[in-house]
Design an enzyme around this catalytic site. Structure first.
Site: not given
Length: 321
Positions: A123-125, A127, A259
């Site tokens: 997961l993105d930082r 998220t 996004r």
């Protein structure tokens, strides 16, 4: 007999288009590096979505610095565990923490920490939500294969600021790739397979969205579904400040996919400054984007039993902000 540069140029380029064979693209780069072949004005595909705004650079740097500090101190607790058996565990990753820090702290909450822990998904930082950690190489390989083959169903919740959508459910199909400046961008669906400036290729990207609420109100249920196949910039760019909560189902697994597609639809995620989301809203600044990995549905990699893992929703998911 050696081929002339002109002959090579005619073989590698056709109708001023870049052929989409990987070895041909590598050949072009190698020959250009040796100055054996000078090719100019290559017909690279043009990105559809706007590049990151100038303000995003400093904000992203600040967030990355804060996340590094937070991640260095982070430790999982049993309260973070959503599911666990002898082969894998699912945890609720918090916002603003890097995946690697979540993984490195996993052995501390497991009695038998002799296992080999691996991330099955990332997961993105900023998220939050469901993250899978496997306890062996074999299970990790099976889950990575299942993710790659799109056999795992994922759902996300996002809070956006923008105009109220004129759809209740929509599927968007586009291309995805890095622009010459290194930023991830939306490309036309017809550009899938074409070579990009760095030597990579435009890949397919598909997401289905459902409107959960607008300004805290649930929409009227609808059976209709719209489909957008991206060919160019949106025909109509609307401006609005409605609070829109959407549920997203990514069919592919591209970097920053949800996004990017929210940006294209005109409802960028709040706090997502890289993709033109609101940084300041009603007198408050955002520490990161409002995107949450809500659930994963899969067949267990060992038992084959159906498995649904859900993470608790953040408070903003109610849309009452």
């Amino acid at each position: 007999m050696s081929s002339s540069p002109l002959l090579l140029r005619n073989l590698l380029l056709s109708a001023n288009k870049i052929l989409i064979k990987p070895y041909l693209a590598n050949s072009i780069k190698a020959m250009e590096a040796r100055h054996d072949l000078h090719i100019t004005n290559l017909d690279y595909p043009k990105p559809i979505s706007a590049p990151p705004p100038p303000i995003s650079k400093d904000i992203e740097l600040k967030r990355a610095t804060e996340a590094s500090s937070k991640s260095s101190l982070f430790n999982l607790t049993r309260d973070d565990v959503l599911y666990e058996d002898e082969w894998l565990m699912a945890v609720n990753k918090p916002k603003g923490v890097y995946c690697e820090s979540v993984l490195s702290s996993a052995p501390k909450i497991i009695a038998d920490s002799s296992n080999e822990f691996h991330l099955a998904n990332r997961l993105d930082r900023d998220t939050s939500g469901v993250m899978l950690i496997t306890k062996s190489h074999k299970v990790a390989a099976k889950l990575v294969k299942a993710f790659t083959e799109h056999k795992i169903r994922k759902s996300y919740i996002a809070l956006s600021i923008g105009p109220s959508p004129n759809w209740s459910k929509i599927t968007i199909k586009s291309g995805h790739g890095r622009s010459k400046h290194g930023a991830w961008r939306v490309y036309a669906a017809l550009d899938v397979g074409r070579v990009l400036p760095g030597g990579s290729f435009v890949r397919d990207m598909e997401t289905t969205f459902e409107v959960v609420s607008v300004n805290g109100q649930n929409p009227e249920p609808s059976e209709s579904e719209s489909v957008i196949v991206v060919q160019g910039e949106p025909e109509l760019r609307c401006v609005g400040d409605d609070v829109v909560v959407v549920r997203a189902f990514p069919q592919s697994g591209r970097t920053h996919q949800i996004r990017l597609h929210c940006q294209y639809l005109g409802i960028p995620i709040r706090g997502d400054v890289k993709y033109h989301g609101m940084y300041e809203w009603r007198g408050r600044t955002s520490e990161g984007h409002e995107l949450h990995a809500e659930s994963l549905s899969l067949d267990h990699p060992v038992t084959g039993d159906p498995l649904v893992i859900q993470a608790p929703l953040p408070c903003w998911a109610a849309g009452d902000v």
